[in-house]
Design an enzyme around this catalytic site. Structure first.
Site, short mmCIF file in Angstrom:
data_model
loop_
_atom_site.label_atom_id
_atom_site.label_comp_id
_atom_site.label_asym_id
_atom_site.label_seq_id
_atom_site.Cartn_x
_atom_site.Cartn_y
_atom_site.Cartn_z
N THR A 1 0.79 -1.19 0.14
CA THR A 1 -0.13 0.08 0.02
C THR A 1 0.91 1.32 -0.17
OG1 THR A 1 -1.79 -1.19 1.05
CG2 THR A 1 -1.61 1.04 1.34
N SER B 1 1.89 -7.56 -0.06
CA SER B 1 2.66 -8.40 0.42
C SER B 1 2.30 -10.07 0.27
CB SER B 1 2.73 -8.13 1.99
OG SER B 1 1.30 -8.20 2.46
N THR C 1 1.13 -4.24 4.23
CA THR C 1 0.81 -4.63 5.77
C THR C 1 0.06 -5.98 6.03
OG1 THR C 1 -1.28 -3.39 5.71
CG2 THR C 1 0.58 -2.24 6.45
N ASP C 2 -0.42 -6.51 5.16
CA ASP C 2 -1.53 -7.59 4.98
C ASP C 2 -0.57 -8.93 5.77
OD1 ASP C 2 -3.41 -6.59 4.23
OD2 ASP C 2 -3.61 -7.64 2.20
#
Length: 520
Positions: free
Chosen positions: A86, A134, A165-166
């Site tokens: 992101t 990710s 961030t996942d």
């Protein structure tokens, strides 16, 4: 409870870093030298280091304090490795926070947008490892990322890795387990995309990526997390890779360390450290600090397949059986409560374990310990299932089918904990000598080469002592004493160092098995 000395022996269980707020105020006022045996660093140009690093307790590590002092004395080099996510995303409009395309903007472009300010903090270089979400990265690519980080650390003082961030927590823990360097590695990203419209379009309103990237570089440059292993930095907080998890799908403060809290936070150019991972305790003994998971010795093809099975009401055992039949080498169970699984899953697990599949038992609760286990079933303590999977994958890579060895690594690496017993007189003696060297070096009472020499002799003595080589420790301390007498001109400083070293040598001599045999 006494604060632990970082010269302590391997530490007793059940007081993980939660019990120990750490690091010290004024860390810049310590050893000024280079980590690799070079001369005292020379300030080459004006730069802006952090204004302060504050916390509750002194880190009694020569290597740690040397790294922090060096960062305050000369502009550090930080390599930023971009993998997408992101933070590199492009939104449809400036107000589009959740509708965007991830992994679009090159990392060099993002770093350039932080200039000239970030250039006052560090000399920053960039590596474009990839540019994707990710969750799309494979384990083989994880393997390559470790090697890329290690390569960057050959010349950089620290590395920042940007990613989505996942699965950022998995990126972080993988690097924590595999990177063979004590230098800072900081993971960061964003919950909102960077730009709108095009890769060079206007910034999204309220984008958190620029501040996160700036703070991550600042944190890595400061050396505050030297010997912490990999940390994850987002929303002004930094967390231990082992313990952190994503706690919300969209909030910018999504990352949390349940029960224990963050390691610290960044307020502008001020870094506050509240606690440290127990791994810091081994900072002065690299052979003990480093994990056995050195990926430069293994090809990506050697990494086995490891899967996760989730427990729920009346869960069937077919998934475990199918994974075992498919050749999966390890399985992590995410059980209810303290790791419980259904009777059907338990029967399937027993059959698979008897056939050679290695299991780690974890809980789906999100915090709390899982204990017990025997044979090919290993308790994962409080590791989350997705992290236990990475641990088991690496364990099976370096010890195929050897559950006993992997269990030992789980006890020491997977569950590294602080010692809560007070330090011995010998441990205190090592710590006091290290502190005195730092004070005298900072005051300019002893020069850089003398500091380096005395630090080396002290570290060798400590290593010998921890290896139960009492005679060797005594020899190194005597050499320390002789060199202090020869090279320290200031009488008060020379006396203090000689007295402390002599007292420590006597303590070690009295504690040696030979001395105990003689005295009966």
């Amino acid at each position: 409870m006494s604060s632990p000395s970082l010269f302590a022996n391997p530490w007793a269980r059940r007081a993980r870093a939660t019990a120990v707020p750490l690091v010290s105020a004024g860390l810049a006022a310590v050893l000024v030298g280079t980590l690799n045996g070079g001369a005292t660093p020379v300030v080459q140009e004006s730069f802006s280091s952090v204004s302060g690093v504050s916390s509750a307790v002194q880190v009694e590590s020569v290597a740690y304090n040397t790294a922090v002092a060096a960062a305050a004395a000369a502009k550090p080099k930080v390599a930023v490795i971009g993998t997408g996510g992101t933070i590199a995303g492009v939104a449809q409009s400036r107000s589009s926070f959740t509708n965007y395309s991830a992994g679009r903007i090159p990392i060099a472009s993002m770093v350039q947008q932080l200039q000239p300010e970030i250039g006052n903090v560090a000399d920053v270089s960039t590596v474009q490892f990839g540019n994707a979400g990710s969750g799309g990265y494979t384990i083989a690519q994880f393997h390559a990322l470790t090697l890329a980080v290690e390569n960057a650390l050959k010349t950089a003082d620290g590395v920042v890795v940007t990613t989505g961030t996942d699965t950022m927590e998995e990126f972080a823990y993988w690097l924590d387990l595999t990177v063979q360097s004590r230098k800072p590695v900081v993971l960061t990203g964003a919950m909102r995309p960077w730009a709108a419209g095009t890769i060079d379009g206007p910034q999204v309103i309220g984008a958190d990526g620029p501040a996160n990237l700036y703070n991550a570089i600042t944190l890595a440059a400061s050396q505050t997390t030297y010997c912490f292993g990999t940390v994850l930095m987002l929303n002004d907080e930094f967390h231990a890779a082992r313990d952190v998890t994503k706690g919300n799908t969209t909030r910018m403060d999504t990352f949390e360390t349940r029960r224990m809290g963050s390691l610290g936070w960044i307020d502008g150019d001020y870094i506050k450290v509240g606690r440290a991972p127990a791994r810091v305790a081994k900072c002065d003994t690299p052979s003990e600090w480093l994990t056995p998971f050195n990926l430069s010795t293994k090809p990506a093809s050697a990494l086995p397949r490891v899967e996760i099975v989730y427990n729920y009401q009346q869960a069937g055992g077919e998934a475990i059986t199918a994974f075992a039949n498919a050749g999966v080498k390890g399985i992590v169970t995410a059980g209810t409560g303290a790791g419980g699984i259904s009777s059907a899953q338990s029967a399937a697990r027993s059959a698979a374990a008897n056939a050679g599949v290695v299991f780690i038992s974890t809980s789906r609760v999100g915090s709390g310990s899982v204990t017990g286990g025997s044979g090919n079933i290993i308790a994962g303590d409080d590791l989350l299932a997705q992290k236990a999977r990475l641990f088991l994958l690496l364990g099976l890579t370096f010890a195929p089918g050897d559950a006993a060895k992997i269990r030992g690594w789980m006890d020491t690496i997977g569950q590294a904990e602080w010692k809560v017993t007070p330090p011995s007189a010998i441990e205190t003696g090592f710590a006091d000598l290290a502190t005195r060297i730092a004070e005298l070096s900072t005051a300019g009472t002893i020069n850089g080469s003398t500091t380096e020499l005395l630090t080396d002799r002290l570290a060798r003595a400590k290593s010998a002592y921890e290896s139960a080589d009492f005679a060797g420790a005594g020899t190194y301390l005597q050499n320390f004493i002789d060199r202090a007498k020869q090279r320290v001109d200031d009488e008060a400083a020379r006396t203090a160092l000689v007295d402390l070293a002599t007292s420590l040598k006597n303590e070690i001599s009295a504690a040696s098995p030979a001395a105990k045999t003689v005295t009966g």
